[in-house]
Design a protein around this motif. Structure first.
Motif, PDB file in Angstrom:
ATOM      1  N   LEU A 176      10.013  13.791 -21.069  1.00  0.00           N
ATOM      2  CA  LEU A 176      10.316  15.007 -20.311  1.00  0.00           C
ATOM      3  C   LEU A 176      10.074  16.246 -21.154  1.00  0.00           C
ATOM      4  N   TRP A 177      10.557  16.227 -22.382  1.00  0.00           N
ATOM      5  CA  TRP A 177      10.421  17.405 -23.230  1.00  0.00           C
ATOM      6  C   TRP A 177       8.966  17.676 -23.599  1.00  0.00           C
ATOM      7  N   ASN A 178       8.183  16.645 -23.772  1.00  0.00           N
ATOM      8  CA  ASN A 178       6.753  16.856 -24.033  1.00  0.00           C
ATOM      9  C   ASN A 178       6.084  17.541 -22.840  1.00  0.00           C
ATOM     10  N   ALA A 184       5.664  25.263 -21.364  1.00  0.00           N
ATOM     11  CA  ALA A 184       6.107  26.445 -22.102  1.00  0.00           C
ATOM     12  C   ALA A 184       4.966  27.011 -22.943  1.00  0.00           C
ATOM     13  N   ARG A 185       4.223  26.137 -23.597  1.00  0.00           N
ATOM     14  CA  ARG A 185       3.140  26.603 -24.456  1.00  0.00           C
ATOM     15  C   ARG A 185       2.074  27.353 -23.660  1.00  0.00           C
ATOM     16  N   LYS A 190       7.720  28.588 -27.169  1.00  0.00           N
ATOM     17  CA  LYS A 190       8.043  27.321 -27.817  1.00  0.00           C
ATOM     18  C   LYS A 190       9.366  26.797 -27.249  1.00  0.00           C
ATOM     19  N   LEU A 191       9.346  25.545 -26.805  1.00  0.00           N
ATOM     20  CA  LEU A 191      10.542  24.894 -26.290  1.00  0.00           C
ATOM     21  C   LEU A 191      11.322  24.293 -27.450  1.00  0.00           C
ATOM     22  N   TYR A 192      12.640  24.540 -27.479  1.00  0.00           N
ATOM     23  CA  TYR A 192      13.438  24.011 -28.586  1.00  0.00           C
ATOM     24  C   TYR A 192      14.764  23.436 -28.101  1.00  0.00           C
ATOM     25  N   THR A 193      15.279  22.500 -28.871  1.00  0.00           N
ATOM     26  CA  THR A 193      16.600  21.931 -28.631  1.00  0.00           C
ATOM     27  C   THR A 193      17.496  22.227 -29.820  1.00  0.00           C
ATOM     28  N   ALA A 231       8.791  13.209 -29.942  1.00  0.00           N
ATOM     29  CA  ALA A 231       8.472  14.515 -29.367  1.00  0.00           C
ATOM     30  C   ALA A 231       7.212  15.057 -30.032  1.00  0.00           C
ATOM     31  N   ASP A 232       6.300  15.564 -29.231  1.00  0.00           N
ATOM     32  CA  ASP A 232       5.014  16.060 -29.734  1.00  0.00           C
ATOM     33  C   ASP A 232       5.233  17.345 -30.530  1.00  0.00           C
ATOM     34  N   PRO A 233       4.833  17.379 -31.808  1.00  0.00           N
ATOM     35  CA  PRO A 233       5.072  18.568 -32.629  1.00  0.00           C
ATOM     36  C   PRO A 233       4.340  19.812 -32.143  1.00  0.00           C
ATOM     37  N   ARG A 234       3.382  19.650 -31.248  1.00  0.00           N
ATOM     38  CA  ARG A 234       2.704  20.820 -30.690  1.00  0.00           C
ATOM     39  C   ARG A 234       3.540  21.505 -29.624  1.00  0.00           C
ATOM     40  N   TYR A 235       4.481  20.760 -29.023  1.00  0.00           N
ATOM     41  CA  TYR A 235       5.164  21.267 -27.837  1.00  0.00           C
ATOM     42  C   TYR A 235       6.684  21.331 -27.948  1.00  0.00           C
ATOM     43  N   VAL A 236       7.273  20.620 -28.890  1.00  0.00           N
ATOM     44  CA  VAL A 236       8.729  20.518 -28.958  1.00  0.00           C
ATOM     45  C   VAL A 236       9.209  20.937 -30.336  1.00  0.00           C
TER      46      VAL A 236
END
Length: 361
Positions: A176-178, A184-185, A190-193, A231-236
């Motif tokens: 989901l977060w990816n 978001a990108r 940048k999406l963050y938790t 989680a993909d480092p490009r997106y999360v």
């Protein structure tokens, strides 16, 4: 009205004291160990710079939520977005992380709009650094609209991706977060938790199964560190709450392995960030007084009043221009007994954050 709590001064000794144990761990892991302190200053060899650049010093409005939500009164203490943000800018804060977009409706006779909040930010030279909002597929585009109206570069949540102890649930959360991170990108964010201590507890991913077919023991893998790999480092991206990370160090240090043996593994917040420092654009600079008899091992305090070594933390993780530090103290509001307490704490915490110094050639 009761007297406000007076935070302790951030003395030079407290400012520059480093943890020898953490430094040793960094060295053993093959990371550079930076010398804290200023012995070479007297020889004129180094120049002093702020450890957290002024433009990257922020506050999450949850710390002053009592004044954001307050109805107009004649106390002289700021209330609502317009007055509170003006006061925070006066203190010196440059960045605002949101924890909701509502104020008392009696201020305007209706609810304030994101566009009106953006004007207040602009009028005071403030930048929206991020937000703690609900992250789900149903409302994400609407939240992105608000974030863009406010000029944010990051959008996030104050919750962990899942509260589960099982890999399958963290895998689903990563999927989901990816997906949301890609959305978001596309819109320049940048999406963050944001973590609490439980996210650094151990997965149940080994050993005998329970009646529901779930593992009951652990390989020693920590939940959020497993999420890093999915989680993909490009997106999360991630916002480490430094206080809760040190609570995790206190609370989550033993697990039962697949053979039923008790194992120890000491969590180190600095070592969690250093190998992937670009995945942590944001931090909550939340301090705590060490209290080993308390369940969390710490009690929240204004920044500089506690025992967390922010000097060492921010110096060791490096990339000072990249990292943003927002002061937070969940317990800052003083209630009716001391309605000005949260803004008083915001002032002393900003001063102590600004006094953190790094020395360069």
């Amino acid at each position: 009205m009761t007297e406000p709590q007076t935070p302790k001064a951030l003395t030079r000794r407290r400012l520059l004291t480093a943890s020898a144990g953490a430094a040793a761990a960094l060295g053993a892991a093959g990371f550079p160990v930076l010398a804290t302190g200023s012995p070479a200053i007297s020889h004129g060899k180094l120049r002093a710079e702020p450890l957290v650049p002024a433009r990257n010093r922020g506050i999450i409005l949850y710390s002053v939520r009592d004044r954001i939500s307050a109805a107009p009164d004649d106390s002289g203490i700021p209330y609502g977005f317009e007055r509170v943000l003006a006061r925070l800018a006066e203190i010196g804060y440059k960045e605002i992380e949101f924890a909701g977009y509502n104020q008392h409706t009696s201020i305007l006779g209706r609810q304030i709009t994101p566009a009106e909040i953006r004007k207040i930010l602009d009028d005071n030279g403030l930048v929206a650094s991020g937000t703690h909002t609900q992250i789900n597929a149903a409302t994400f585009e609407q939240q992105l609209d608000i974030a863009q109206t406010l000029g944010m570069k990051h959008i996030g949540t104050g919750s962990d991706p899942t509260g589960s102890a099982y890999r399958a649930d963290w895998d689903a959360a990563a999927d989901l977060w990816n997906e949301l991170g890609r959305a978001a990108r596309k819109r320049g964010l940048k999406l963050y938790t944001h973590n609490h201590d439980a996210a650094y507890g151990f997965l149940l991913d080994a050993g005998p199964l329970d009646a529901n077919g779930k593992p009951t023991r652990s390989t020693g893998t920590r939940k959020l560190e497993y999420f890093f790999t999915k989680a993909d480092p490009r997106y999360v991206f991630f916002e480490m709450d430094i206080y809760w990370a040190y609570v995790a160090r206190f609370k989550h240090h033993t697990y039962t392995d697949a053979w039923g043996r008790s194992k120890s593994d000491l969590f180190d917040p600095i070592l969690t960030v250093v190998p992937r420092t670009d995945r942590f654009p944001l931090f909550h600079a939340k301090d705590g007084d060490k209290q080993p008899t308390q369940a969390n091992g710490y009690v929240m305090t204004p920044l500089g009043d506690g025992d967390i070594n922010f000097q060492q933390f921010f110096e060791e993780i490096g990339k000072q221009d990249y990292h943003h530090a927002s002061w937070e103290q969940d317990t800052a509001p003083g209630g009716t007994a001391n309605p000005g307490q949260s803004l008083n704490f915001a002032e002393v915490s900003y001063r102590n954050l600004s006094e953190l110094t790094i020395y360069r050639r």
